[in-house]
Design an enzyme around this catalytic site. Sequence first.
Site, short mmCIF file in Angstrom:
data_model
loop_
_atom_site.label_atom_id
_atom_site.label_comp_id
_atom_site.label_asym_id
_atom_site.label_seq_id
_atom_site.Cartn_x
_atom_site.Cartn_y
_atom_site.Cartn_z
CB SER A 39 -0.94 -0.01 1.20
OG SER A 39 -0.24 -0.26 2.40
CD GLU A 44 0.55 7.61 5.09
OE1 GLU A 44 0.43 6.50 5.65
OE2 GLU A 44 0.91 8.63 5.70
CG ASP A 56 -0.14 14.21 16.41
OD1 ASP A 56 -0.42 13.83 17.56
OD2 ASP A 56 0.70 13.65 15.68
CG PHE A 69 8.59 13.67 10.26
CD1 PHE A 69 7.57 14.53 10.66
CD2 PHE A 69 8.25 12.40 9.82
CE1 PHE A 69 6.25 14.13 10.62
CE2 PHE A 69 6.93 11.99 9.77
CZ PHE A 69 5.93 12.86 10.17
CG HIS A 78 1.42 1.84 4.63
ND1 HIS A 78 0.23 1.97 3.95
CD2 HIS A 78 1.70 3.08 5.12
CE1 HIS A 78 -0.20 3.22 4.03
NE2 HIS A 78 0.68 3.92 4.73
P1 FAD Z 1 -4.23 6.66 19.75
O1 FAD Z 1 -4.18 5.23 19.30
O2 FAD Z 1 -5.51 7.21 20.13
O3 FAD Z 1 -3.08 6.90 20.76
C1 FAD Z 1 -2.63 8.21 21.12
C2 FAD Z 1 -1.88 8.18 22.44
O4 FAD Z 1 -2.80 7.99 23.51
C3 FAD Z 1 -0.85 7.06 22.61
O5 FAD Z 1 0.18 7.55 23.42
C4 FAD Z 1 -1.60 5.96 23.32
O6 FAD Z 1 -0.75 5.15 24.09
C5 FAD Z 1 -2.58 6.74 24.17
N1 FAD Z 1 -3.91 6.13 24.24
C6 FAD Z 1 -4.55 5.45 23.26
N2 FAD Z 1 -5.78 5.09 23.67
C7 FAD Z 1 -5.91 5.57 24.92
C8 FAD Z 1 -6.95 5.53 25.85
N3 FAD Z 1 -8.12 4.92 25.57
N4 FAD Z 1 -6.76 6.14 27.06
C9 FAD Z 1 -5.60 6.77 27.36
N5 FAD Z 1 -4.56 6.83 26.49
C10 FAD Z 1 -4.73 6.25 25.29
N6 FAD Z 1 -1.55 12.07 11.92
C11 FAD Z 1 -2.35 12.96 11.30
O7 FAD Z 1 -2.60 14.05 11.85
N7 FAD Z 1 -2.91 12.69 10.08
C12 FAD Z 1 -2.71 11.52 9.44
O8 FAD Z 1 -3.24 11.30 8.34
C13 FAD Z 1 -1.88 10.54 10.06
N8 FAD Z 1 -1.67 9.32 9.51
C14 FAD Z 1 -0.94 8.38 10.18
C15 FAD Z 1 -0.77 7.10 9.62
C16 FAD Z 1 -0.04 6.12 10.27
C17 FAD Z 1 0.09 4.75 9.65
C18 FAD Z 1 0.58 6.43 11.53
C19 FAD Z 1 1.42 5.40 12.22
C20 FAD Z 1 0.44 7.68 12.09
C21 FAD Z 1 -0.33 8.67 11.44
N9 FAD Z 1 -0.52 9.93 11.99
C22 FAD Z 1 -1.32 10.87 11.34
C23 FAD Z 1 0.08 10.30 13.27
C24 FAD Z 1 -0.90 10.03 14.43
O9 FAD Z 1 -2.07 10.76 14.25
C25 FAD Z 1 -0.22 10.47 15.72
O10 FAD Z 1 0.83 9.57 16.03
C26 FAD Z 1 -1.15 10.65 16.91
O11 FAD Z 1 -0.41 11.32 17.94
C27 FAD Z 1 -1.71 9.36 17.49
O12 FAD Z 1 -2.70 8.83 16.71
P2 FAD Z 1 -3.23 7.34 17.03
O13 FAD Z 1 -4.35 7.07 16.13
O14 FAD Z 1 -2.10 6.39 17.06
O15 FAD Z 1 -3.75 7.60 18.50
#
Ligand code: FAD
Length: 282
Positions: free
Chosen positions: A9, A11, A102, A209, A259
């Site tokens: 895939s 991105e 973020d 980054f 990916h």
């Molecule tokens: P979560 O899984 O929600 O985790 C965030 C943090 O909170 C972690 O430290 C976790 O340990 C903690 N956590 C998780 N669940 C809970 C809970 N229920 N209670 C308390 N703490 C919790 N960013 C963008 O802005 N746009 C994008 O398009 C984008 N694409 C991405 C694609 C990939 C494949 C990856 C790996 C990252 C991408 N990111 C993107 C970055 C990502 O948004 C950031 O890393 C963000 O800070 C965390 O997103 P997450 O979905 O992993 O969050």
Amino acid sequence: MSDSEFRLSFEFFPPKTDIGREKIIQVRDELAKFSPEFFSMTYGAGGSTRDNTKGLVTQFNQAGFSTAPHLSFGGDTEEDIAALIEEYKTAGVNRIVALRGDMPSGMGGASQMVYANELVAFIRERFGDHFHLEVAAYPEIHPESESYTTDVQFLKGKFDAGANSAITQYFFNLDAYFYFTEQCHKAGINQPIYPGIMPILNVQNLLRFSNACGAEVPRWLQKALEAYGDDEESMRAFGLEVVTEMCEALIECGVPGLHFYTMNQVEPVKTIVDNLGLTANS
Ligand code: FAD
């Protein structure tokens, strides 16, 4: 492992200019020759790229290229997000990369952020099994994470909420990925965790980054890259070699796919995928 089982895939991020949008079509068409399972398009949390992401994802899907939008709540309401997902569904989208995201500075505090497991649960509740849901995983642990164990548990929470597979943050330490997947397995995660691969294009950008997203550039690699100084062409050739070897090792160890973070450029990814022998169709 047969080619059909191995998932590729690619991105993209949504370009802001017309020239960028024209270029991304060419990049997509070139990379489509490798028969990826899907493309994906990033999303600025807080809706900062909403229209660009939506426009391109819709256009790509309607042109027959399966493309997954990245999605996060940001500061949006449930109804805004549900309406956006409904539009995606109508446009033929069947896969979403579900994230917390973020928040860009100036767009609100952390209190507004909705964890990815909640978004996954929300999509499952409203849209059933229509979408294949990808979530993010962090072999070197998310920078805000309390501990290794909680990060793995939170990933499990995303799968328990209904995610189908995960894509990792990029990494250059293979051991980090293998240890992480082992820990995930021990925690009861049996869904695939696809390694995210970052081609090395610019040393300073990569270091900046990586520092922000918690991906380590090993000292030896940083020193070797920096030794090229202004000779960007040789640096890139070396970087491609390093990343190709890393992908070879991952494939050898049986990863379910790769990916690629393309950075909207065709050549680096094309070179790596060609080097790996995952030959293009034409
Ligand atoms: P979560 O899984 O929600 O985790 C965030 C943090 O909170 C972690 O430290 C976790 O340990 C903690 N956590 C998780 N669940 C809970 C809970 N229920 N209670 C308390 N703490 C919790 N960013 C963008 O802005 N746009 C994008 O398009 C984008 N694409 C991405 C694609 C990939 C494949 C990856 C790996 C990252 C991408 N990111 C993107 C970055 C990502 O948004 C950031 O890393 C963000 O800070 C965390 O997103 P997450 O979905 O992993 O969050």
